[in-house]
Design an enzyme around this catalytic site. Structure first.
Site, PDB file in Angstrom:
ATOM      1  N   ASP A  74       0.770  -0.973   0.120  1.00 22.79           N
ATOM      2  CA  ASP A  74       0.204   0.073  -0.074  1.00 22.79           C
ATOM      3  C   ASP A  74       0.823   1.190  -0.036  1.00 22.79           C
ATOM      4  OD1 ASP A  74       0.777  -0.634   2.717  1.00 22.79           O
ATOM      5  OD2 ASP A  74      -0.472   1.027   3.490  1.00 22.79           O
ATOM      6  N   GLU A 136      -0.046  -0.674   5.782  1.00 20.35           N
ATOM      7  CA  GLU A 136       1.229  -0.200   6.717  1.00 20.35           C
ATOM      8  C   GLU A 136       1.223   1.242   6.792  1.00 20.35           C
ATOM      9  OE1 GLU A 136       4.981   1.568   8.088  1.00 20.35           O
ATOM     10  OE2 GLU A 136       4.160   1.889   6.054  1.00 20.35           O
TER      11      GLU A 136
END
Length: 432
Positions: A74, A136
């Protein structure tokens, strides 16, 4: 490798609320396909209430150790598009650097793992578990649940976390210390409602001045943190030239440093407090009235060895004790993240240093700290206490992660990929 990285950059996998999370799903599927193509037979997309992570497993040859390879797929939101020189989700090369959101943080980390696997093909000398997280940048809320759910599948002798950086272009590093984080909100209230500033000003405090005095009390006149009880420790014996730091930070001419001690201590092993935002009436259209309530978001970076909960308790005590003029103070916790200190000694770390030196043409890696936080490393340490944890990465001082025009030095990326392949070969020679 570069072509696959560029394809990953095209997927705007942002896990933040309010964004289209179908792109995060696409990103996870793309990573899973890359792992299968790199010879990993057991690949699954998993989740524990959050965004999708990818786990890939390839058993170790008889007698060989197993290595866990971590990264995240991400990315951060792009922010103000006007500040980007090119489309954030189209990788563009300029002067030996590749530009795009996530090109370094952390899709190049994902691709470094893929590169190491491809380098060996069917002759991989170690067992591997690849764990690519999907949220994250949004705080890893479901990561601990994932780690506990798949703990047996993720067990390894060596853990490589590719989410950090190197000391400089041409100078590799192992990250051995990271600060923790405590985020929260402080609200001050002085009135039941706004009142006329002429009729009541001079006797009644307004909330903005009250809040300003309260948050100003967090530092002394020198700029050192004034909250009692926060840990301060020595740092690595590295020299961070002031001019280099000023340039990397983008400090304006004439702006002075705050705090005391060596720069690396102020950045890596001492607490830092920032005010990230304030809720108050905007200046446009503000009436001539005393503001009844104001709220600020604070962020504390805490030194390795300190406790996030203890730091939060210290902040609560300080803010309540220093509230001016009897203002009513409310404090709300948003996030706790533990700091991390790694004892980088032992055979796995020796193997990493040898691999790095070979990939960087003889430049020995340095041990460095990071002012930022990766709280889940402490979770890895707790769940896998016998594993050697290596924190590596692809970033350099010019990367600009999280900001506009994030970039990757292509020469350094090649060295990172080479170093990881060499590391796996060297780890294979260690006892399982």
């Amino acid at each position: 490798m570069r072509a696959d990285l560029e394809r990953l950059v095209q997927i705007p996998g942002i896990a933040f609320a309010g964004f289209d999370h179908s792109h995060v799903e696409r990103s996870a599927e793309a990573v899973a396909e890359l792992l299968r193509g790199a010879g990993v037979p057991d690949v699954r997309i998993v989740r524990q209430g959050g965004q999708p992570a990818v786990i890939g497993r390839r058993p170790a040859p008889p007698g060989a150790p197993t290595v866990l390879l971590y990264a995240h797929h991400d990315v951060q939101p792009v922010g103000d598009l006007q500040q980007w020189r090119s489309d954030p989700f189209v990788a563009v090369e300029r002067d030996g650097r590749l530009y795009g959101r996530g090109v370094a943080d952390d899709k190049a980390g994902v691709m470094a793992h893929i590169a190491a696997l491809r380098a060996f093909g069917d002759d991989l000398p170690v067992g591997v578990v690849v764990f690519i997280e999907g949220e994250e940048e949004y705080g890893s809320e479901s990561l601990e649940d994932l780690l506990r759910e798949y703990r047996d599948d993720l067990a390894a002798d060596v853990i490589v976390i590719a989410d950090s950086g190197n000391w400089d272009i041409g100078q590799p590093a192992l990250t051995t210390g990271l600060r923790g984080i405590v985020n929260g909100f402080v609200e001050v209230r002085v009135l039941e409602q706004a009142v006329h500033s002429g009729m009541f000003g001079g006797a009644v405090p307004d909330a903005l001045i009250t809040l300003s005095r309260l948050i100003a009390s967090l530092h002394d006149d020198n700029g050192d943190v004034a909250v009692e009880g926060l840990l301060r420790t020595p740092s690595a014996p590295l020299d961070y030239p002031e001019e280099r730091f000023r340039e990397e930070a983008g400090m304006l001419d004439g702006v002075q440093f705050i705090g005391s001690g060596r720069l690396v201590e102020r950045l890596w092993t001492r607490p830092a407090i920032s005010i990230l935002g304030i809720d108050a009436p905007p200046t446009s259209g503000a009436p001539n009235a005393l503001v009844p309530v104001a709220k600020a978001k604070f962020s504390v970076r805490i030194a390795p060895g300190d406790s996030a909960q203890q730091v939060y308790d210290a902040m609560v005590e300080h803010l309540n004790r220093r509230a001016p003029w009897g203002a009513k103070v409310t404090i709300e916790l948003e996030q706790l993240g533990e700091p991390c200190q790694i004892d980088a000694t032992g055979p796995a770390y020796d193997a990493a240093r040898e691999a790095f030196a070979a990939a960087w043409d003889g430049a020995a890696p340095v041990d460095m700290g990071i002012g930022g936080s990766i709280p889940f490393i402490a979770t890895f340490q707790d769940l896998f206490p016998k594993a050697a944890i290596l924190v590596t990465g692809v970033e350099d001082p010019e990367t600009g992660a999280h900001g506009p025009n994030e970039s990757l030095h292509l020469g350094e990326f090649e060295r990172v990929c080479t170093a990881e392949a060499l590391l796996l070969a060297k780890v294979a020679q260690l006892p399982a």
